[in-house]
Design an enzyme around this catalytic site. Structure first.
Site, PDB file in Angstrom:
ATOM      1  N   THR A  16       0.838  -1.113  -0.115  1.00 32.93           N
ATOM      2  CA  THR A  16       0.124   0.426  -0.127  1.00 32.93           C
ATOM      3  C   THR A  16       0.868   0.777   0.337  1.00 32.93           C
ATOM      4  O   THR A  16       0.663   2.266  -0.758  1.00 32.93           O
ATOM      5  CB  THR A  16      -1.306   0.201   0.973  1.00 32.93           C
ATOM      6  OG1 THR A  16      -1.855  -1.205   1.238  1.00 32.93           O
ATOM      7  CG2 THR A  16      -1.577   1.202   1.541  1.00 32.93           C
ATOM      8  N   SER A  65       1.508  -7.818  -0.945  1.00 33.92           N
ATOM      9  CA  SER A  65       1.584  -8.602  -0.023  1.00 33.92           C
ATOM     10  C   SER A  65       1.258  -9.507   0.150  1.00 33.92           C
ATOM     11  O   SER A  65       1.067 -10.802   0.679  1.00 33.92           O
ATOM     12  CB  SER A  65       2.653  -7.563   0.956  1.00 33.92           C
ATOM     13  OG  SER A  65       1.560  -7.763   2.017  1.00 33.92           O
ATOM     14  N   THR A  98       1.375  -4.130   4.443  1.00 34.26           N
ATOM     15  CA  THR A  98       1.761  -4.869   5.873  1.00 34.26           C
ATOM     16  C   THR A  98       0.834  -5.842   5.870  1.00 34.26           C
ATOM     17  O   THR A  98       0.867  -6.760   7.187  1.00 34.26           O
ATOM     18  CB  THR A  98       0.571  -3.871   6.407  1.00 34.26           C
ATOM     19  OG1 THR A  98      -0.879  -3.453   5.764  1.00 34.26           O
ATOM     20  CG2 THR A  98       1.068  -2.288   5.702  1.00 34.26           C
TER      21      THR A  98
HETATM   22  C1  SIN Z   1      -0.500  -4.544   0.566  1.00 38.00           C
HETATM   23  O1  SIN Z   1      -0.063  -6.042   2.072  1.00 38.00           O
HETATM   24  O2  SIN Z   1       0.516  -5.039   0.408  1.00 38.00           O
HETATM   25  C2  SIN Z   1      -1.109  -4.319   0.839  1.00 38.00           C
HETATM   26  C3  SIN Z   1      -2.046  -3.349   2.308  1.00 38.00           C
HETATM   27  C4  SIN Z   1      -0.964  -2.836   3.127  1.00 38.00           C
HETATM   28  O3  SIN Z   1      -0.081  -2.200   2.366  1.00 38.00           O
HETATM   29  O4  SIN Z   1      -1.664  -2.607   3.664  1.00 38.00           O
END
Ligand code: SIN
Length: 320
Positions: A16, A65, A98
């Site tokens: 994100t 992710s 995340t």
């Molecule tokens: C991810 O994990 O790539 C998308 C969600 C985030 O980073 O909060």
């Protein structure tokens, strides 16, 4: 401002923090992993001063992710290891989504001899948000890199720095999405300074160093799945996974490592058939306390949440 000659390498993997939405007010309907890591850094005012030395970037991947794959972990671990062994590099920052950050943190902590800081930086809002959190998290990651004695695999989010063992995503929306559980974070970042609450050093870093050699020769990753205990659980899932050729199973047990008798029996059958089985708890805090009469049959993965116990079992099997 103190200028440090050592390079800080920033490895981009997506997330994100690199996400783009159609409108600035949209904090959830975005696509992760869109903005290149160099562009992310270029958008942060004061980044060069915060770095206190040269910054070098590499785009390792550009993914959400939730789609993390072993090949990305392999590339990330290889580059981290090479940079850690390079005297001209003093620290690594990894931009990461995340959703699986805690798994990558535990993986890197396990396979790297991180005598220098390796700091995972993330965001809960996309780069296009009215008030994105990524730029501040990047500045905070640099503050951590420059803090005296900083080393090991760390994660920075919403003004807190967490260790790889404890860090866990606890909230699907809030900017302050991570927690280190009962022990609290290692410290906080305030106006570019780190206020430590605990020592940097963490237990058992680099315990799976040999896994890097296996990863380097493209050894096949074992298949390890997670099953859970719950009301009305049965052994059907375990039996199906065994038939499907799984090599390891982590069970998110209830409470202090308790299992429905049918699931327990299936896991014991699986273990007798040669599978590696590890018991954790689905409770978000605390750890299973070993009770010989109860836990004798199936080994515990003490102090690890199920997804991290899975990472440890993957590496154990990879190294076997
Ligand atoms: C991810 O994990 O790539 C998308 C969600 C985030 O980073 O909060």
């Amino acid at each position: 401002m103190q200028v440090n000659a050592g390079k800080i390498v920033v490895l981009g993997t997506g997330g994100t923090i690199a996400g783009k939405a159609g409108t600035a007010g949209d904090n959830i309907g975005y696509v992760a992993g869109q903005v290149g890591v160099q562009d992310l850094l270029d958008a942060v005012p004061g980044l060069a001063q915060a770095a206190q030395g040269p910054l070098v970037v590499e785009q390792i991947a550009q993914i959400d992710s939730k789609n993390m794959e072993f090949c990305v972990w392999a590339a990330l671990a290889r580059r981290c290891s090479e940079h850690l062994n390079d005297d001209s590099v003093r620290a690594i920052v990894v931009t990461h989504g995340t959703d699986t950050l805690e798994e990558t943190a535990w993986f890197l902590h396990s396979v790297l001899d991180a005598r220098k800081p390796v700091v995972l930086a993330c965001a809960m809002r996309p780069a296009t948000a009215i008030a994105p959190d990524g730029p501040q998290n990047l500045l905070d990651a640099l503050a951590v890199v420059n803090a005296p004695g900083a080393h090991g695999v760390l994660a920075v989010c919403a003004g807190a720095v967490h260790g790889a063992r404890q860090v866990q995503k606890m909230h699907p929306y809030r900017v302050d999405a991570f927690s280190s559980g009962e022990g609290g974070p290692l410290g906080w970042i305030e106006e570019g300074c780190v206020r430590l609450a605990q020592n940097w050093s963490q237990t058992q870093a680099g315990w799976a160093l040999i896994a890097l050699e296996k990863i380097a020769i493209d050894a096949p990753w074992p298949r390890v799945e997670i099953v859970m205990n719950y009301a009305g659980a049965s052994g059907a899932m375990v039996d199906a996974l065994v038939r499907d050729g799984v090599q390891g199973l982590v069970v998110a047990a209830t409470g202090n490592g308790t299992l429905h008798h049918a699931l327990q029996a299936a896991l014991e059958r699986a273990q007798q058939a040669g599978l590696a089985v590890r018991v954790t708890t689905r409770c978000p805090l605390g750890q299973v306390l070993s009770l010989p009469g109860v836990h004798a049959a199936l080994p515990l993965a003490p102090g690890l949440i199920p997804v991290k116990a899975r990472v440890s079992l993957l590496l154990e099997l990879l190294c076997a």
